[in-house]
Design an enzyme around this catalytic site. Structure first.
Site, short mmCIF file in Angstrom:
data_model
loop_
_atom_site.label_atom_id
_atom_site.label_comp_id
_atom_site.label_asym_id
_atom_site.label_seq_id
_atom_site.Cartn_x
_atom_site.Cartn_y
_atom_site.Cartn_z
N CYS A 246 -6.08 1.15 -8.72
CA CYS A 246 -5.34 0.93 -7.48
C CYS A 246 -6.35 0.52 -6.40
O CYS A 246 -7.33 1.22 -6.19
CB CYS A 246 -4.59 2.19 -7.06
SG CYS A 246 -3.72 1.96 -5.50
N ILE B 248 -4.18 -7.54 -14.83
CA ILE B 248 -4.94 -6.90 -13.78
C ILE B 248 -4.03 -6.05 -12.89
O ILE B 248 -2.82 -6.26 -12.87
CB ILE B 248 -5.63 -7.98 -12.89
CG1 ILE B 248 -4.59 -8.95 -12.33
CG2 ILE B 248 -6.76 -8.67 -13.59
CD1 ILE B 248 -5.12 -10.01 -11.37
N ASN B 249 -4.63 -5.13 -12.14
CA ASN B 249 -3.91 -4.48 -11.05
C ASN B 249 -3.91 -5.47 -9.87
O ASN B 249 -4.40 -6.60 -9.99
CB ASN B 249 -4.60 -3.16 -10.68
CG ASN B 249 -3.63 -2.15 -10.05
OD1 ASN B 249 -2.81 -2.52 -9.21
ND2 ASN B 249 -3.73 -0.90 -10.44
N ALA C 141 0.90 -1.17 0.00
CA ALA C 141 0.00 0.00 0.00
C ALA C 141 0.93 1.20 0.00
O ALA C 141 1.18 1.83 1.03
CB ALA C 141 -0.92 0.00 1.21
N ASN D 42 -4.37 4.51 -15.04
CA ASN D 42 -4.49 3.64 -13.87
C ASN D 42 -5.79 4.00 -13.16
O ASN D 42 -5.88 5.02 -12.48
CB ASN D 42 -3.29 3.83 -12.94
CG ASN D 42 -3.35 2.88 -11.74
OD1 ASN D 42 -4.35 2.16 -11.57
ND2 ASN D 42 -2.32 2.87 -10.93
N GLY E 15 0.47 3.95 -1.77
CA GLY E 15 -0.33 5.18 -1.70
C GLY E 15 0.01 6.19 -2.77
O GLY E 15 -0.01 7.40 -2.52
N GLY F 106 2.24 -10.88 -7.45
CA GLY F 106 3.15 -12.03 -7.48
C GLY F 106 2.42 -13.31 -7.85
O GLY F 106 1.24 -13.30 -8.20
#
Ligand code: RRO
Length: 302
Positions: free
Chosen positions: A128, A189-190, A70, A125, A72, A215
């Protein structure tokens, strides 16, 4: 002779491995290193109109089967990042500018600057999993997404890619909104929204509590998303999520991707992962009688 060059719409890349946004792409030096390591294209860090510090530490954890982050959206803002992009202007591989924002106007302005700085394409993007106002709020709202993609495609002449999230009920609906806005490709994908709790403190470890999981563990999720998208979306697809070996890339191609992005794999296998994945891909293709990546694309589809 095996040819692993590929095309994503009008963009031709000498090999199908790209550096995913968010890894080793904070400055020109680290991106040059990834180019030397054999990446076919580089996606920049996600850049907004204004500088952001990102979340406090801890921001990244290595878990059993992947990385949880995260960050940010830490970034210097588009004006400061322009200096890095100028240093990459003569790059021999395409630089794809990743951008984030909350409104069509913000995205259009950022895309315009990326184009002026020599980006070969922009990647919006909108996915997130833990960015307030800039992530899922945009990527889950099909009407807003359509307006954003339309604003960007009307503003720039370079290809427009849209990076979407697996954390949605209907990924095809989201990609369709981008397709209707005239996007040139879908990136999927994100990261997957996730959490890790410390048993002793009984608290989530990340300062932001939730983060995005990446991963190897998420590869089957990414492959499923590409497979679903390939059956309903006409646009070229770029697969990302857990690709670590040449065989992983083959799996994504068979699901329908024309190129792949590597992120966590750079952490696990080191910066030379691009060259290694390309060698593994070529070896697999020649052992199985393929001469061109396009022969693999969508091979698993019904
Ligand atoms: O910066 C981040 O925390 C971040 C971003 Br912008 C993203 O798109 N995906 C992710 O897992 N982390």
């Amino acid at each position: 002779m095996v040819d692993i060059s590929t095309t994503i719409g009008s963009l031709r890349i000498k090999n199908p491995t790209m550096l995913a946004s968010g890894i080793m792409d904070e400055d020109a030096g680290s991106m040059h290193r990834m180019i030397r390591s054999g990446a076919g294209a580089i996606v920049t860090k996600s850049i907004g109109l204004h500088a952001r510090e990102g979340y406090p530490n801890p921001t990244v954890l290595e878990l059993e089967y992947g990385l949880l982050n995260a960050m940010g959206l830490p970034n210097p803002g588009i004006d400061a990042y322009e200096d890095e992009l100028q240093l990459l202007k003569k790059s021999r591989v395409p630089i794809i500018g990743s951008i984030y924002g909350a409104t069509p106007d913000e995205f259009a302005r950022l895309a315009d600057t990326m184009q002026h700085c020599g980006a070969a394409a922009v990647e919006l993007n909108v996915s997130c999993p833990h960015a307030k106002h800039y992530g899922m709020e945009v990527g889950c709202d099909t009407q807003l997404l359509y307006k954003i993609v339309t604003a960007v495609t009307e503003q720039v002449t370079i290809p427009v890619f849209v990076k979407i999230s697996p954390n949605v009920t209907n990924i095809v609906e989201i990609a369709s909104a981008a397709e209707q806005g005239n996007a040139d490709a879908i990136v999927a994908i994100n990261t997957v929204k996730a959490m890790k709790i410390d048993l002793e403190t009984r608290q989530p470890i990340l300062a932001n509590k939730t983060g995005g999981y990446s991963g190897r563990a998420i590869k089957p999720i990414g492959v499923r998303c590409i497979y679903d998208l390939a059956q309903h979306i006409k646009l070229p697809l770029i697969g990302v999520g857990g690709i670590t070996t040449g065989q992983d890339a083959v799996e994504y191609f068979m699901a329908g991707a024309s190129a792949v992005q590597l992120g966590s794999a750079v952490y696990y296998r080191g910066p030379d992962v691009f060259r290694a994945v390309c060698t593994e891909l070529k070896d697999w293709m020649s052992a199985h009688g393929y001469t061109n990546v396009s022969q693999l694309v969508g091979a698993a589809l019904p």
